[in-house]
Scaffold this motif. Structure first.
Motif, short mmCIF file in Angstrom:
data_model
loop_
_atom_site.label_atom_id
_atom_site.label_comp_id
_atom_site.label_asym_id
_atom_site.label_seq_id
_atom_site.Cartn_x
_atom_site.Cartn_y
_atom_site.Cartn_z
N TYR A 135 0.78 -1.15 0.06
CA TYR A 135 0.07 -0.04 0.00
C TYR A 135 0.86 1.25 0.11
CZ TYR A 135 -3.45 3.55 1.48
OH TYR A 135 -3.97 4.61 1.57
N ASN A 136 0.40 2.08 -0.89
CA ASN A 136 1.23 3.51 -1.03
C ASN A 136 -0.10 4.52 -0.95
OD1 ASN A 136 2.01 5.77 -2.49
ND2 ASN A 136 3.93 4.83 -2.53
N GLU A 137 -0.10 5.37 0.04
CA GLU A 137 -1.11 6.09 -0.03
C GLU A 137 -1.21 7.13 -1.16
OE1 GLU A 137 -2.96 9.43 3.27
OE2 GLU A 137 -1.15 8.51 3.81
N THR A 138 -0.12 7.50 -1.73
CA THR A 138 -0.18 8.37 -2.95
C THR A 138 -1.10 7.54 -4.24
OG1 THR A 138 1.60 9.43 -2.38
CG2 THR A 138 0.81 9.67 -4.58
N SER A 139 -0.67 6.35 -4.17
CA SER A 139 -1.01 5.60 -5.42
C SER A 139 -2.50 4.87 -4.98
CB SER A 139 0.04 4.55 -5.96
OG SER A 139 1.16 5.17 -6.23
N HIS A 140 -2.41 4.36 -3.69
CA HIS A 140 -3.87 3.34 -3.44
C HIS A 140 -4.75 3.97 -2.70
CE1 HIS A 140 -0.14 1.01 -4.31
NE2 HIS A 140 -1.19 0.68 -5.38
N LYS A 141 -4.79 5.32 -2.11
CA LYS A 141 -5.92 5.49 -1.09
C LYS A 141 -7.22 5.77 -1.75
CE LYS A 141 -6.81 9.46 2.00
NZ LYS A 141 -6.36 10.74 2.50
N GLU A 142 -7.20 6.33 -3.01
CA GLU A 142 -8.59 6.20 -3.54
C GLU A 142 -8.98 5.07 -4.00
OE1 GLU A 142 -8.79 9.30 -6.65
OE2 GLU A 142 -7.84 10.89 -5.46
N LEU A 143 -8.09 4.07 -4.41
CA LEU A 143 -8.65 2.54 -4.93
C LEU A 143 -9.00 1.98 -3.68
CD1 LEU A 143 -8.69 0.20 -6.87
CD2 LEU A 143 -6.06 -0.25 -6.11
N VAL A 144 -8.30 2.07 -2.66
CA VAL A 144 -8.82 1.43 -1.58
C VAL A 144 -10.05 1.91 -0.84
CG1 VAL A 144 -8.24 0.85 1.09
CG2 VAL A 144 -6.63 0.29 -0.90
N ALA A 145 -10.19 3.02 -0.76
CA ALA A 145 -11.66 3.60 -0.09
C ALA A 145 -12.71 3.31 -1.27
CB ALA A 145 -11.30 5.22 -0.44
N ARG A 146 -12.48 3.23 -2.38
CA ARG A 146 -13.44 2.69 -3.24
C ARG A 146 -13.87 1.37 -3.37
NH1 ARG A 146 -11.39 4.01 -7.83
NH2 ARG A 146 -10.85 2.06 -8.56
N ARG A 147 -12.92 0.55 -3.20
CA ARG A 147 -13.05 -0.90 -3.29
C ARG A 147 -13.30 -1.56 -1.92
NH1 ARG A 147 -11.16 -3.71 -8.11
NH2 ARG A 147 -12.32 -5.30 -7.21
N ARG A 148 -12.86 -0.99 -0.82
CA ARG A 148 -13.26 -1.57 0.54
C ARG A 148 -14.65 -1.67 0.71
NH1 ARG A 148 -10.57 0.75 5.26
NH2 ARG A 148 -11.20 -1.22 6.26
N LYS A 149 -15.40 -1.01 0.10
CA LYS A 149 -17.05 -1.12 0.18
C LYS A 149 -17.48 -2.49 -0.26
CE LYS A 149 -17.60 3.86 -0.51
NZ LYS A 149 -17.76 4.75 -1.52
N GLU A 150 -16.77 -3.18 -1.08
CA GLU A 150 -17.06 -4.57 -1.62
C GLU A 150 -16.93 -5.65 -0.44
OE1 GLU A 150 -14.48 -5.34 -4.83
OE2 GLU A 150 -15.13 -3.28 -5.75
N LEU A 151 -16.27 -5.29 0.64
CA LEU A 151 -15.79 -6.18 1.81
C LEU A 151 -16.88 -6.16 2.90
CD1 LEU A 151 -12.10 -5.36 2.21
CD2 LEU A 151 -13.18 -7.10 0.67
N PRO A 152 -17.04 -7.14 3.80
CA PRO A 152 -18.27 -7.27 4.59
C PRO A 152 -17.62 -5.91 5.61
CG PRO A 152 -17.21 -9.38 4.18
CD PRO A 152 -16.35 -8.52 3.49
N LEU A 153 -18.81 -5.43 6.38
CA LEU A 153 -18.76 -4.19 7.04
C LEU A 153 -17.69 -4.43 8.36
CD1 LEU A 153 -22.23 -3.03 7.32
CD2 LEU A 153 -20.39 -1.97 6.01
N GLU A 154 -17.52 -5.84 8.74
CA GLU A 154 -16.93 -5.94 10.13
C GLU A 154 -15.50 -6.43 9.61
OE1 GLU A 154 -18.45 -9.92 8.51
OE2 GLU A 154 -19.37 -7.93 8.89
N THR A 155 -15.19 -6.27 8.30
CA THR A 155 -13.72 -6.54 8.00
C THR A 155 -12.78 -5.46 8.15
OG1 THR A 155 -14.51 -7.80 6.01
CG2 THR A 155 -12.32 -7.08 5.95
N GLU A 156 -11.53 -5.69 8.74
CA GLU A 156 -10.45 -4.74 8.82
C GLU A 156 -9.64 -5.05 7.73
OE1 GLU A 156 -9.81 -2.64 11.38
OE2 GLU A 156 -11.41 -3.22 12.37
N LEU A 157 -9.13 -3.70 7.06
CA LEU A 157 -8.08 -3.93 5.99
C LEU A 157 -6.87 -3.63 6.43
CD1 LEU A 157 -8.07 -4.22 2.94
CD2 LEU A 157 -8.60 -2.02 2.48
#
Length: 91
Positions: A69-91
């Protein structure tokens, strides 16, 4: 393999150390492996629409890992895609 790893870790106290893809497979499933678009799952003859195809070792069952993970490269990607994971999930 999955059951052997779980038994060794949960029943016999072995420590699992995973780096990169090895970290991804320790979680609930491997879905995060495809988020960056670096890997081509079509090279394996597998029906990826089946949840069992993405099953991880579940050594940390409420966690998904996103290595490199690189905040500059992946922050938006992770914010968008983490919605696909179950709510109780830690990333």
């Amino acid at each position: 393999f999955i059951e052997i790893c779980r038994r060794l870790c949960f029943e016999q106290g072995c420590v699992y150390v995973g780096v990169s893809a090895g970290a991804i497979v320790a979680g609930a499933d491997i879905s995060t492996a495809y988020w960056k678009g670096w890997d081509d799952p079509t090279i394996v003859d597998q029906d990826w629409s089946q949840p069992s195809a993405l099953e991880g070792l579940k050594l940390l069952p409420n966690h998904h890992f996103f290595p490199h993970y690189n905040e500059t490269s992946h922050k938006e990607l992770v914010a968008r895609r983490r919605k696909e994971l179950p709510l109780e999930t830690e990333l």
